[in-house]
Scaffold this motif. Structure first.
Motif, PDB file in Angstrom:
ATOM      1  N   TYR A  11       0.865  -1.182   0.000  1.00 42.20           N
ATOM      2  CA  TYR A  11       0.000   0.000   0.000  1.00 42.20           C
ATOM      3  C   TYR A  11       0.896   1.224   0.000  1.00 42.20           C
ATOM      4  CZ  TYR A  11      -3.284   3.531   1.755  1.00 42.20           C
ATOM      5  OH  TYR A  11      -4.050   4.655   1.926  1.00 42.20           O
ATOM      6  N   HIS A  25      -4.899   2.905  10.242  1.00 37.15           N
ATOM      7  CA  HIS A  25      -4.809   1.653   9.491  1.00 37.15           C
ATOM      8  C   HIS A  25      -4.798   0.453  10.440  1.00 37.15           C
ATOM      9  CE1 HIS A  25      -4.501   3.393   5.580  1.00 37.15           C
ATOM     10  NE2 HIS A  25      -3.335   3.979   5.795  1.00 37.15           N
ATOM     11  N   GLY A  28      -8.185  -0.402  11.765  1.00 38.67           N
ATOM     12  CA  GLY A  28      -9.193  -0.725  10.773  1.00 38.67           C
ATOM     13  C   GLY A  28     -10.021   0.440  10.274  1.00 38.67           C
ATOM     14  N   THR A  29      -9.617   1.675  10.597  1.00 40.68           N
ATOM     15  CA  THR A  29     -10.381   2.842  10.156  1.00 40.68           C
ATOM     16  C   THR A  29      -9.667   3.638   9.071  1.00 40.68           C
ATOM     17  OG1 THR A  29      -9.447   4.253  11.894  1.00 40.68           O
ATOM     18  CG2 THR A  29     -11.485   3.069  12.414  1.00 40.68           C
ATOM     19  N   SER A  31      -8.394   2.628   5.792  1.00 38.03           N
ATOM     20  CA  SER A  31      -8.908   2.421   4.440  1.00 38.03           C
ATOM     21  C   SER A  31      -9.457   1.004   4.352  1.00 38.03           C
ATOM     22  CB  SER A  31      -7.826   2.644   3.391  1.00 38.03           C
ATOM     23  OG  SER A  31      -7.052   1.493   3.177  1.00 38.03           O
ATOM     24  N   LYS A  32     -10.420   0.827   3.497  1.00 39.68           N
ATOM     25  CA  LYS A  32     -11.018  -0.499   3.311  1.00 39.68           C
ATOM     26  C   LYS A  32     -10.007  -1.475   2.724  1.00 39.68           C
ATOM     27  CE  LYS A  32     -15.719   1.149   2.904  1.00 39.68           C
ATOM     28  NZ  LYS A  32     -16.913   1.261   2.058  1.00 39.68           N
ATOM     29  N   PHE A  33      -9.162  -0.981   1.823  1.00 41.03           N
ATOM     30  CA  PHE A  33      -8.137  -1.832   1.207  1.00 41.03           C
ATOM     31  C   PHE A  33      -7.185  -2.389   2.268  1.00 41.03           C
ATOM     32  CE2 PHE A  33      -3.909  -2.471  -0.555  1.00 41.03           C
ATOM     33  CZ  PHE A  33      -4.166  -3.277  -1.653  1.00 41.03           C
ATOM     34  N   ALA A  35      -7.607  -2.621   5.527  1.00 40.50           N
ATOM     35  CA  ALA A  35      -8.313  -3.522   6.435  1.00 40.50           C
ATOM     36  C   ALA A  35      -8.560  -4.885   5.779  1.00 40.50           C
ATOM     37  CB  ALA A  35      -9.628  -2.890   6.874  1.00 40.50           C
ATOM     38  N   ARG A  36      -8.950  -4.866   4.528  1.00 39.22           N
ATOM     39  CA  ARG A  36      -9.276  -6.111   3.822  1.00 39.22           C
ATOM     40  C   ARG A  36      -8.066  -7.022   3.670  1.00 39.22           C
ATOM     41  NH1 ARG A  36     -12.105  -6.690  -2.143  1.00 39.22           N
ATOM     42  NH2 ARG A  36     -12.175  -8.953  -2.131  1.00 39.22           N
TER      43      ARG A  36
END
Length: 88
Positions: A11, A25, A28-29, A31-33, A35-36
Motif C-alpha cells: 500500500y 490503518h 481498521g479505520t 482504508s477499506k483496502f 483492512a481487507r
C-alpha cells in the motif's frame, strides 16, 4: 509504504501525520483496502517539506512495477521489519 508481510500486499499513500494515519490503518479505520488485506506493517517511508512533492512522489511510486517497489523496500529494509518505531 505498508506491507501485509514480506513480499505481500503493498500500500502506497501520503499523509501529513504518518503516526496518526498508521494508527488508523492498524485499528481498521484507515482504508477499506488496508483492512481487507491486512496491510499494516510500515516498511518504508520518506519525508518531504512540501506536500506537493510528497504527492508527486506517491504518484510516481504507484505507477512503478511491483518489483521496483520491492527493491526500494529491500534497499532500506531487507528483512521487511515494521519500522513504525521510528515514529516514536
Amino acid at each position: 509504504m505498508l506491507a501485509s508481510r514480506k513480499n505481500g500486499t503493498l500500500y502506497v499513500g501520503v499523509t501529513s501525520d504518518l503516526a496518526g494515519r498508521l494508527l488508523q490503518h492498524q485499528t481498521g479505520t484507515g482504508s477499506k483496502f488496508v483492512a481487507r488485506y491486512g496491510v499494516m506493517r510500515l516498511v518504508w517511508f520518506d519525508e518531504y517539506d512540501l506536500v506537493v512533492d510528497a504527492i508527486a512522489r506517491e504518484k510516481v511510486i504507484k505507477k512503478w512495477p511491483r518489483r521496483w517497489k520491492i527493491n526500494l523496500i529491500e534497499e532500506h529494509n531487507p528483512h521487511w521489519r515494521d519500522i513504525s518505531w521510528h515514529l516514536l
